[in-house]
Scaffold this active site. Structure first.
Site, PDB file in Angstrom:
ATOM      1  N   SER A 152       0.865  -1.190   0.000  1.00 42.61           N
ATOM      2  CA  SER A 152       0.000   0.000   0.000  1.00 42.61           C
ATOM      3  C   SER A 152       0.895   1.230   0.000  1.00 42.61           C
ATOM      4  O   SER A 152       2.020   1.186   0.514  1.00 42.61           O
ATOM      5  CB  SER A 152      -0.857   0.004   1.274  1.00 42.61           C
ATOM      6  N   TYR A 162      -0.803  -0.348  10.450  1.00 48.08           N
ATOM      7  CA  TYR A 162      -1.164  -0.743   9.073  1.00 48.08           C
ATOM      8  C   TYR A 162      -0.009  -0.451   8.115  1.00 48.08           C
ATOM      9  O   TYR A 162       0.425  -1.319   7.350  1.00 48.08           O
ATOM     10  CB  TYR A 162      -2.445  -0.008   8.638  1.00 48.08           C
TER      11      TYR A 162
HETATM   12  N1  LIG Z   1      -8.808  -0.610  -0.414  1.00 42.09           N
HETATM   13  C1  LIG Z   1      -7.736   0.173  -0.381  1.00 42.09           C
HETATM   14  O1  LIG Z   1      -7.824   1.415  -0.430  1.00 42.09           O
HETATM   15  C2  LIG Z   1      -6.370  -0.438  -0.327  1.00 42.09           C
HETATM   16  C3  LIG Z   1      -5.263   0.370  -0.633  1.00 42.09           C
HETATM   17  C4  LIG Z   1      -3.989  -0.197  -0.573  1.00 42.09           C
HETATM   18  C5  LIG Z   1      -3.850  -1.521  -0.217  1.00 42.09           C
HETATM   19  N2  LIG Z   1      -4.947  -2.273   0.081  1.00 42.09           N
HETATM   20  C6  LIG Z   1      -4.744  -3.676   0.422  1.00 42.09           C
HETATM   21  O2  LIG Z   1      -5.447  -4.465  -0.516  1.00 42.09           O
HETATM   22  C7  LIG Z   1      -5.900  -5.668   0.103  1.00 42.09           C
HETATM   23  C8  LIG Z   1      -7.391  -5.836  -0.072  1.00 42.09           C
HETATM   24  O3  LIG Z   1      -8.058  -4.653   0.312  1.00 42.09           O
HETATM   25  P1  LIG Z   1      -9.652  -4.551   0.252  1.00 42.09           P
HETATM   26  O4  LIG Z   1     -10.023  -3.116   0.243  1.00 42.09           O
HETATM   27  O5  LIG Z   1     -10.182  -5.446  -0.815  1.00 42.09           O
HETATM   28  O6  LIG Z   1      -9.987  -5.144   1.715  1.00 42.09           O
HETATM   29  P2  LIG Z   1     -11.129  -6.123   2.243  1.00 42.09           P
HETATM   30  O7  LIG Z   1     -11.142  -5.940   3.720  1.00 42.09           O
HETATM   31  O8  LIG Z   1     -12.384  -5.892   1.470  1.00 42.09           O
HETATM   32  O9  LIG Z   1     -10.600  -7.576   1.850  1.00 42.09           O
HETATM   33  C9  LIG Z   1      -9.717  -8.294   2.637  1.00 42.09           C
HETATM   34  C10 LIG Z   1     -10.041  -9.769   2.500  1.00 42.09           C
HETATM   35  O10 LIG Z   1      -9.078 -10.486   3.285  1.00 42.09           O
HETATM   36  C11 LIG Z   1      -9.767 -11.487   4.020  1.00 42.09           C
HETATM   37  N3  LIG Z   1      -9.013 -11.823   5.226  1.00 42.09           N
HETATM   38  C12 LIG Z   1      -8.814 -11.044   6.324  1.00 42.09           C
HETATM   39  N4  LIG Z   1      -8.082 -11.704   7.233  1.00 42.09           N
HETATM   40  C13 LIG Z   1      -7.800 -12.922   6.713  1.00 42.09           C
HETATM   41  C14 LIG Z   1      -7.078 -14.052   7.178  1.00 42.09           C
HETATM   42  N5  LIG Z   1      -6.505 -14.062   8.392  1.00 42.09           N
HETATM   43  N6  LIG Z   1      -6.979 -15.136   6.375  1.00 42.09           N
HETATM   44  C15 LIG Z   1      -7.576 -15.142   5.140  1.00 42.09           C
HETATM   45  N7  LIG Z   1      -8.285 -14.106   4.659  1.00 42.09           N
HETATM   46  C16 LIG Z   1      -8.397 -13.006   5.443  1.00 42.09           C
HETATM   47  C17 LIG Z   1     -11.126 -10.878   4.337  1.00 42.09           C
HETATM   48  O11 LIG Z   1     -12.093 -11.878   4.664  1.00 42.09           O
HETATM   49  C18 LIG Z   1     -11.428 -10.148   3.026  1.00 42.09           C
HETATM   50  O12 LIG Z   1     -12.080 -11.001   2.111  1.00 42.09           O
HETATM   51  C19 LIG Z   1      -5.411  -5.598   1.543  1.00 42.09           C
HETATM   52  O13 LIG Z   1      -4.140  -6.197   1.621  1.00 42.09           O
HETATM   53  C20 LIG Z   1      -5.289  -4.099   1.779  1.00 42.09           C
HETATM   54  O14 LIG Z   1      -4.384  -3.817   2.826  1.00 42.09           O
HETATM   55  C21 LIG Z   1      -6.203  -1.760   0.036  1.00 42.09           C
END
Ligand SMILES: NC(=O)c1ccc[n+]([C@@H]2O[C@H](COP(=O)([O-])OP(=O)(O)OC[C@H]3O[C@@H](n4cnc5c(N)ncnc54)[C@H](O)[C@@H]3O)[C@@H](O)[C@H]2O)c1
Length: 257
Positions: A152, A162
């Site tokens: 990220s 985070y």
């Molecule tokens: N949305 C953003 O703005 C953004 C920006 C930069 C990075 N990210 C990264 O992208 C990724 C996905 O983001 P998102 O917005 O889709 O988030 P989200 O919370 O919608 O999705 C995360 C998924 O991970 C699963 N998960 C959580 N803990 C788990 C575990 N212990 N074992 C297996 N699965 C698990 C959840 O059930 C969920 O389906 C993450 O790594 C997040 O840090 C997101």
């Protein structure tokens, strides 16, 4: 989310694991990989949401299966990898995308309860290592593979727990590139800027998003589809001499020198 039909099936015959594939960005990756021919394992804690992604992929004509996993538990990661091999015959591609994000506590390093901090790091940082350790021997057995870690821009913007975990993901990516390269396994990371997922809408208040967007050169939040091109490129043979790199896909939010 719409599923675009593939022009070129870059991943025909390949098996891909997408952790955290049950919703949000991971769902976007899983659907895009399936649309380009991969057999996709949606590996997530959330069985209900993951199974519905699998159902949708199959309805669209793709191949997918759901495997329940807690990425923080090495034994669970190993059982997941074995289940994928049993179902699809091997593993070629991995996206380490799972993280605690949408539901995360907002707290400081000085005050966050230890138990919470340790669980958080075990999912958001160690999870990528646990799954990579479980999966790479299966990639080696197929003669190589490719991994994408989800970082990220938080890694450069702030180091609350985070951002700290994502800084760790970047370091992990660089180190594992060295350790895995001799086995024909590449590993890179994508560092997205703010992406408009349900999770972001839950964790980031609207006024903060507005302020963040005003500072982004391209003046909008990203979508999961904005990340798909980079992810699939890094997993494909077009990236066959790229490893250990962290790619920002962020509308220009972070400019690194
Ligand atoms: N949305 C953003 O703005 C953004 C920006 C930069 C990075 N990210 C990264 O992208 C990724 C996905 O983001 P998102 O917005 O889709 O988030 P989200 O919370 O919608 O999705 C995360 C998924 O991970 C699963 N998960 C959580 N803990 C788990 C575990 N212990 N074992 C297996 N699965 C698990 C959840 O059930 C969920 O389906 C993450 O790594 C997040 O840090 C997101």
């Amino acid at each position: 989310m719409t599923n675009t039909s593939p022009h070129v099936a870059r991943f025909d015959g390949k098996v891909a694991v997408v952790t955290g594939g049950a919703q949000g960005i991971g769902e976007g990756y899983a659907r895009a990989l399936a649309a380009e021919g991969a057999s996709v394992a949606v590996a997530d804690l959330n069985r209900e949401a993951g199974s519905s992604v699998v159902k949708q992929i199959r309805q669209d004509g793709g191949k997918a299966t759901f495997v329940e996993v807690d990425v923080a538990q090495p034994e669970s990661a190993e059982a997941m990898a074995q289940a994928v091999v049993d179902e699809f015959g091997g593993i070629d591609l991995l996206v380490n995308n799972a993280a605690i994000y949408g539901t995360m506590k907002l707290d400081l390093l000085l005050t966050v309860p230890w138990d919470y901090y340790k669980r958080f790091m075990s999912v958001n940082l160690d999870g990528a290592l646990a799954v990579t350790r479980a999966v790479w021997p299966h990639m080696q057995a197929r003669g190589g593979g490719a991994i994408v870690n989800q970082s990220s821009t938080a890694a450069w913007l702030y180091s609350g727990f985070y951002g700290l975990a994502k800084t760790g993901v970047n370091g992990l990516t660089q180190q594992l590139a060295t350790e895995l390269g001799g086995n024909g396994i590449r590993i890179n990371a994508i560092a997205p800027g703010p992406i408009d997922t349900e999770a972001t809408r839950t964790v980031t208040p609207g006024n903060i998003v507005k302020d963040m967007v005003s500072k982004i050169p391209l003046k909008r939040m990203g979508t999961p589809e904005d990340l798909v091109g980079m992810c699939l490129f890094l997993l494909s043979d077009e990236a066959s001499w790229i490893t250990g790199q962290i790619f920002n896909v962020d509308g220009g939010q972070v400019v690194r020198s």
